[in-house]
Motif scaffolding. Structure first.
Motif, PDB file in Angstrom:
ATOM      1  N   ALA A   1     -34.890  10.414  70.961  1.00  0.00           N
ATOM      2  CA  ALA A   1     -34.999   8.951  71.020  1.00  0.00           C
ATOM      3  C   ALA A   1     -36.379   8.501  70.546  1.00  0.00           C
ATOM      4  CB  ALA A   1     -34.723   8.460  72.437  1.00  0.00           C
TER       5      ALA A   1
ATOM      6  N   TYR B   1     -36.870   6.002  67.447  1.00  0.00           N
ATOM      7  CA  TYR B   1     -37.537   4.710  67.606  1.00  0.00           C
ATOM      8  C   TYR B   1     -38.820   4.646  66.780  1.00  0.00           C
ATOM      9  CZ  TYR B   1     -34.517   2.945  71.320  1.00  0.00           C
ATOM     10  OH  TYR B   1     -33.458   2.466  72.035  1.00  0.00           O
TER      11      TYR B   1
ATOM     12  N   LEU C   1     -38.530   3.108  75.613  1.00  0.00           N
ATOM     13  CA  LEU C   1     -38.016   4.288  76.321  1.00  0.00           C
ATOM     14  C   LEU C   1     -37.931   4.049  77.827  1.00  0.00           C
ATOM     15  CD1 LEU C   1     -39.739   7.204  74.383  1.00  0.00           C
ATOM     16  CD2 LEU C   1     -37.376   6.401  74.194  1.00  0.00           C
TER      17      LEU C   1
ATOM     18  N   ALA D   1     -30.269  10.425  65.763  1.00  0.00           N
ATOM     19  CA  ALA D   1     -30.631  10.544  67.178  1.00  0.00           C
ATOM     20  C   ALA D   1     -29.399  10.798  68.036  1.00  0.00           C
ATOM     21  CB  ALA D   1     -31.359   9.288  67.653  1.00  0.00           C
TER      22      ALA D   1
END
Length: 182
Positions: free
Chosen positions: A149, A153, A121, A14
């Motif tokens: 992201a 995640y 987020l 990421a």
């Protein structure tokens, strides 16, 4: 490779995507005022409220359907994972008056699976906006950063979910994939 290695790999991946994408957007001007949606803080407050509501409904479900004993699910997870309220006071009253409590079964490990990614987020975006509004604006202008992201995640959530396998695992692994596509 254990869970830690997979998590580390997701973070490195990421960050690599973010560095490449950010480099391209670093020179982009910060968007000026225009059509604005809710702030990330307001959206985070809403998601946090939904998480709290889910916990209340989970407690109602456990109190009414399982006579206050969460062992039906707690036995599948590490000790202390489920500590519902003792069933006294307002929660007991709500549980006693809640119609069709068996319909609250999704409050057990499913609703929060859907809310985890938005929570993380939105927390990230809220802190980013507080610390550096300019960077926050550039991140919003580069959707690949939020997608990166989101994928990282989601991958981590799925790995942890698999590591903590329980009767809900397979269904819960579908939820992150579905929410990522929305």
């Amino acid at each position: 490779m254990g869970v830690e290695g997979v998590v580390d790999g997701a973070v490195v991946g990421a960050v690599a995507v973010a560095l490449v994408a950010f480099r391209r957007t670093a020179e982009c001007p910060v968007p000026g005022p225009g059509r604005r949606g809710p702030s990330p803080e307001a959206a985070l407050a809403l998601v946090t409220g939904l998480i709290f509501l889910n916990q209340v409904l989970f407690t109602v479900y456990v109190l009414r359907v399982h006579d206050g004993d969460p062992s039906f699910i707690a036995r599948h997870l590490p000790p202390g994972w489920f500590e519902p309220a003792d069933g006294a006071g307002p929660l007991r009253w709500l549980a006693d008056h809640f119609p069709a409590p068996e319909l609250l079964a999704p409050s057990v490990l499913r609703v929060q699976a859907f809310l985890e990614l938005p929570f993380v987020l939105l927390a990230f975006l809220s802190v980013l906006r507080w610390l550096d509004p300019g960077l926050y604006g550039r991140v919003l202008r580069a959707p690949v950063l939020l997608w990166s992201a989101s994928v990282a995640y989601t991958w981590v959530f799925c790995v942890v979910e698999w590591d903590l396998r329980n009767p809900y695992t397979e269904d819960d692994l579908v939820v992150p994939r579905a929410r990522r596509c929305c």
